[in-house]
Design an enzyme around this catalytic site. Structure first.
Site, mmCIF file in Angstrom:
data_model
loop_
_atom_site.group_PDB
_atom_site.id
_atom_site.type_symbol
_atom_site.label_atom_id
_atom_site.label_comp_id
_atom_site.label_asym_id
_atom_site.label_seq_id
_atom_site.Cartn_x
_atom_site.Cartn_y
_atom_site.Cartn_z
ATOM 1 N N GLU A 180 12.822 3.384 47.480
ATOM 2 C CA GLU A 180 12.160 4.722 47.277
ATOM 3 C C GLU A 180 11.223 4.740 48.346
ATOM 4 O O GLU A 180 10.947 6.216 48.784
ATOM 5 C CB GLU A 180 11.576 4.698 45.979
ATOM 6 C CG GLU A 180 12.749 4.540 44.914
ATOM 7 C CD GLU A 180 13.354 3.370 44.883
ATOM 8 O OE1 GLU A 180 12.714 2.199 44.926
ATOM 9 O OE2 GLU A 180 14.430 3.460 44.326
ATOM 10 N N ASP A 226 17.678 0.878 37.062
ATOM 11 C CA ASP A 226 17.377 0.075 36.257
ATOM 12 C C ASP A 226 17.243 0.917 34.843
ATOM 13 O O ASP A 226 16.326 1.234 34.204
ATOM 14 C CB ASP A 226 15.879 -0.611 36.270
ATOM 15 C CG ASP A 226 15.927 -1.359 37.322
ATOM 16 O OD1 ASP A 226 16.988 -1.667 38.000
ATOM 17 O OD2 ASP A 226 14.856 -1.762 37.813
ATOM 18 N N ASP A 274 18.513 -1.943 47.925
ATOM 19 C CA ASP A 274 17.575 -1.713 46.733
ATOM 20 C C ASP A 274 16.182 -1.196 46.773
ATOM 21 O O ASP A 274 15.788 -1.515 48.339
ATOM 22 C CB ASP A 274 17.703 -3.074 45.826
ATOM 23 C CG ASP A 274 17.152 -2.787 44.319
ATOM 24 O OD1 ASP A 274 16.791 -1.490 43.560
ATOM 25 O OD2 ASP A 274 16.368 -3.770 44.053
#
Ligand code: GLC
Length: 810
Positions: free
Chosen positions: A417, A494, A414
């Site tokens: 990015e 999300d 997670d």
């Protein structure tokens, strides 16, 4: 700092398209031109795949971006023609035409169809800036490629977009970000970036992959409806043209180039449950029992960040999870696997050995001044592994031993990015340095930004493989670049518990599927905000048909396990999850096909029916394989919806009603009976009910067929569901054909290919809508049929492992 929002490509310095060029040299399948201060190389890699590269003259061409899986292509037959004005490079399927004054490149196929032709006026080139020459560091100059839009050309793909299938007339940004919670369809760049467009013109497809890991932008006939623009903030122009002519051909080659989805462990196709976070061992045990007590199938429970000690990666919180191994082993006995989240930020803490070890080995990203680059994430101030360095990836992968030793089955990558907290919603500044571990490999963050997530996922996958070489790794990632599908499956981050997000999931997964990421899924029930019973139940009516089926929600929201809203919702969730469980043989067959050819699992209608333009905008319904069409309800209080059924005969799964496409219909889909259609004459292999994958053998195996005049062929693929024996032939593949007419239905099960022998005693054929028959013959011998579930004629075939023909005389 580079941010998420759109910039117009037409601004900035003066754009200089390529001028005249001349042939420098050529070899068997490629040629090189000199045009001003650049070298242009055009290569035929396969009969329907070309690569174009534009580099500074004298600089070595580099085609080894993180996207690329296949570099060694088999030799192919290529012919070259040269005249004063033009060069051509032809394969058996297509031709690249290169005009020399000015240098412009275009493609055509043997049928004369032209595609990906440079815009005559603008072609390709770079933006001249005053302070840097075209390839100088850190970013160099922006580069651009302008392609003519063919008559009727429409654009698709572009990765994780939520706004619909068609991209014609849009501006697309490719730059990985962690968007604020509550993103809407107008946010076009989200967590992963796949600068790949698939075009359809007159029913024929081609693709263009613009392989540049900087921030990339496409303008797909927005600024001018006569052309498309592909550009990047820096770096070289490297692009690939896939000639098609079907979407399946394009995606097949694209995934051959960028890597195929690995065979998943079968358990990872089962139902999964998550929450940020199940706070401690007791809560996890309670959730697990909740599934078993209520007879709702479930295979996986996730541990989100609270299992860690102060969010330090590769640690356990001893108060909350005093005995991870004991917990995971107990859960294992009940048929549950456990997956743990891992974030890239490593807490800066002198007493934390993961951090100090990484520092001693010099594995972190640096500032321009050569200091460790720090920013804040969950644990506070963190250092960030330089995943471009192979040594870092290996080190990271080995750290996962703390999980595998405790019995953890998969890794959830997670925040990759990477997402940073200072300032809020940030990612790494452009000038952070990724040293790369070897001389000459250091890169600015701006140059590799979009690959950070893929590289982290790669470290996770390679690490799991090194720790357990006989098990298929299960890795989930939020961020990535083109080709991420070979390292991990992608979940889409999300979303929110909104009906709009349920709708957006459909184009989002279809766009990913067209862009090589077939194994994907959204959080069922929605992550942000509180869900409710109806939304959750409707979400499962969609969600169980995703390649990845996981319920997840954030901190502080209402619980949303499938039972919490009581009846009628609990039963709807249960029945939908049971249906998924029963469909696993069908789903697994699709995964195996995807593994070999890139064919999406959940796919847009246009993938199968590219000649039918009505499918181009049919983004609120989708196909699961070729045989199932799903049209979810995405509004509250609604029981009816429009469904487009493409060519062919379709049967409503619940009512058995027949529809002949192409047709627009109004479907009645009360809660618990989603609009689900089955294509006539295709065999849907279904297993028995089970509370988790592998609880019992797939016995009996039911082949569900809806006969109608016509013929179809389908496949059943099975193997051990884990390990790599399938690579040595330990699999079982059977072709199943069904030919139906008014007088007779003939079903043929082909010989089993491969050496795997499924553990089962009975194969059962179920013919929906056939209520009586004059006689049933199995390999010529009479067999007494039964009238089974839902009024279907049922023929029991026993083990019937060999080639078998069933004839039903009507
Ligand atoms: C991110 C993830 C989410 C996770 C949370 C806490 O927001 O997208 O799935 O639950 O971080 O780890």
């Amino acid at each position: 700092m580079t941010q998420t929002f759109e910039k117009q490509p037409e601004t900035g310095g003066r754009y200089e398209p390529l001028g005249a060029g001349e042939l420098l040299d050529h070899d068997d399948n490629s040629l090189r031109l000199r045009a001003g201060s650049t070298t242009v190389e055009v290569t035929a890699l396969a009969p329907d795949l070309f690569r174009v590269g534009m580099f500074p003259a004298g600089g070595p061409p580099r085609y080894d971006s993180e996207a690329i899986d296949r570099e060694d292509w088999d030799p192919i037959e290529v012919s070259m023609k040269e005249s004063d004005e033009e060069l051509t490079l032809s394969t058996t399927a297509a031709t690249a035409q290169i005009s020399l004054n000015p240098v412009r490149i275009g493609f055509s196929d043997a049928a004369g169809r032209e595609f990906a032709v440079d815009d005559r006026e603008l072609g390709m080139g770079a933006v001249e800036t005053t302070d840097a020459d075209i390839f100088s560091e850190p970013l160099g100059s922006p580069v651009r490629l302008y392609k003519r839009r063919e008559a009727g050309e429409r654009y698709f793909g572009c990765g994780e977009r939520t706004s619909g299938l068609e991209k014609t007339g849009s501006h697309q940004v490719f730059y990985n970000v962690d968007p604020p919670l509550g993103h809407t369809a107008s946010f076009n760049n989200l967590y992963s970036s796949i600068p790949f467009s698939l075009s359809l013109a007159n029913g024929k497809a081609h693709g263009l992959f613009f392989d540049n890991t900087h921030r990339v932008e496409f303008d797909l006939a927005l600024a001018s409806e006569d052309r498309a623009y592909y550009g990047a903030e820096g770096g070289a122009i490297v692009y690939y043209v896939f000639c098609g002519p079907t979407p399946a051909d394009v995606v097949d080659r694209y995934t051959e180039l960028t890597g195929r989805t690995p065979m998943p462990p079968l358990w990872s196709l089962g139902n999964q449950q998550c929450r940020y976070s199940y706070m401690n061992e007791e809560e996890v045990r309670e959730v697990a029992s909740g599934f078993r007590e209520r007879d709702i199938p479930c295979d996986v429970i996730y541990l989100d960040i609270h299992y860690m000690d102060g969010y330090r990666v590769f640690t356990w919180n001893e108060d909350r999870f005093p005995d991870p191994q004991g917990l995971i082993s107990d859960l294992g006995e009940q048929g549950f696997r456990v997956v743990t989240i891992v974030d890239p930020g490593v807490k800066v803490d002198e007493n934390y050995s993961v951090y100090t070890d990484g520092r001693e080995k010099d594995l972190y990203c640096k500032t321009r001044e050569g200091e460790e680059y720090h920013n804040a994430v969950w644990p506070g101030v963190c250092a960030f592994p330089d995943f471009t360095n192979p040594e870092t990836r290996e080190w990271w992968g080995q750290n996962q031993k703390v999980f595998t030793d405790a019995g953890v089955s998969g890794i959830w990558c997670d925040m990759n990015e990477p997402a940073l907290f200072i300032p809020d919603g940030a990612t790494m500044p452009d000038d952070v340095i990724h040293p790369g571990g070897r001389a000459g490999e250091a890169r600015w963050h701006a140059q590799i930004h979009n690959t950070y997530g893929s590289l982290m996922a790669r470290a996770a996958r390679e690490g799991l493989l090194a720790l357990h070489p006989d098990e298929r790794p299960f890795v989930i990632t939020r961020a990535g670049y083109a080709g991420l599908q070979r390292h991990a499956m992608q979940w889409t981050g999300d979303n929110s518990s909104w009906w709009e997000h349920l709708w957006m999931s459909m184009p989002q997964l279809q766009n990913l599927a067209l862009s090589g990421v077939a194994w994907a899924g959204v959080d069922i029930g929605g992550f942000g905000g509180d869900t409710n019973g109806e939304l959750l139940a409707r979400w499962y009516e969609f969600g169980v048909f995703q390649p990845y089926c996981r319920n997840h929600t954030t901190l502080g929201t209402r619980h949303q396990e499938p039972w919490v809203f009581g009846e009628p919702y609990e039963s709807v969730c249960r029945e939908m999850i049971k249906l998924r469980q029963r469909l696993l043989p069908y789903l697994y067959t699709l995964f195996e096909k995807c593994h070999r050819s890139g064919a999406p699992i959940l796919r847009p209608l246009l993938f199968e029916y590219p000649e039918d333009e009505t499918t181009y905008t049919a983004d609120d319904e989708f196909l699961l394989g070729e045989a199932l069409l799903v049209a979810p309800i995405t509004r509250p209080g609604v029981e009816h919806r429009h469904v487009y059924l493409p060519e062919g005969t379709w049967f409503h799964y619940y009512s058995g009603e027949r529809f002949d496409g192409p047709a627009h219909i109004l479907a009645h889909a009360p809660l618990g009976e989603p609009a689900l259609y089955v294509k006539a004459n295709t065999a849907i292999p279904m297993g028995p009910e089970a509370s988790y994958t592998g609880e019992r053998p797939t016995d009996p195996l039911t082949l569900l067929v809806h006969p109608a005049e016509g013929t179809e062929e389908s496949t059943l693929y099975e193997d051990a569901g884990n390990g790599f024996g399938y690579r040595e032939g330990e699999y079982a593949r059977r072709r199943i054909s069904c030919e139906s007419s008014e007088a007779r239905i003939t079903i043929h099960l082909g010989e089993r290919e491969g050496s795997f022998v499924p553990e089962r005693e009975e194969v059962r054929l179920q013919l929906r809508g056939v209520v009586e028959a004059k006689s049933v013959l199995v390999d010529g011998g009479e067999r007494e049929p039964g009238l089974g579930e839902s009024g279907a004629l049922t023929v029991s075939l026993g083990e019937e492992a060999g080639s078998t023909t069933v004839e039903v005389l009507l």
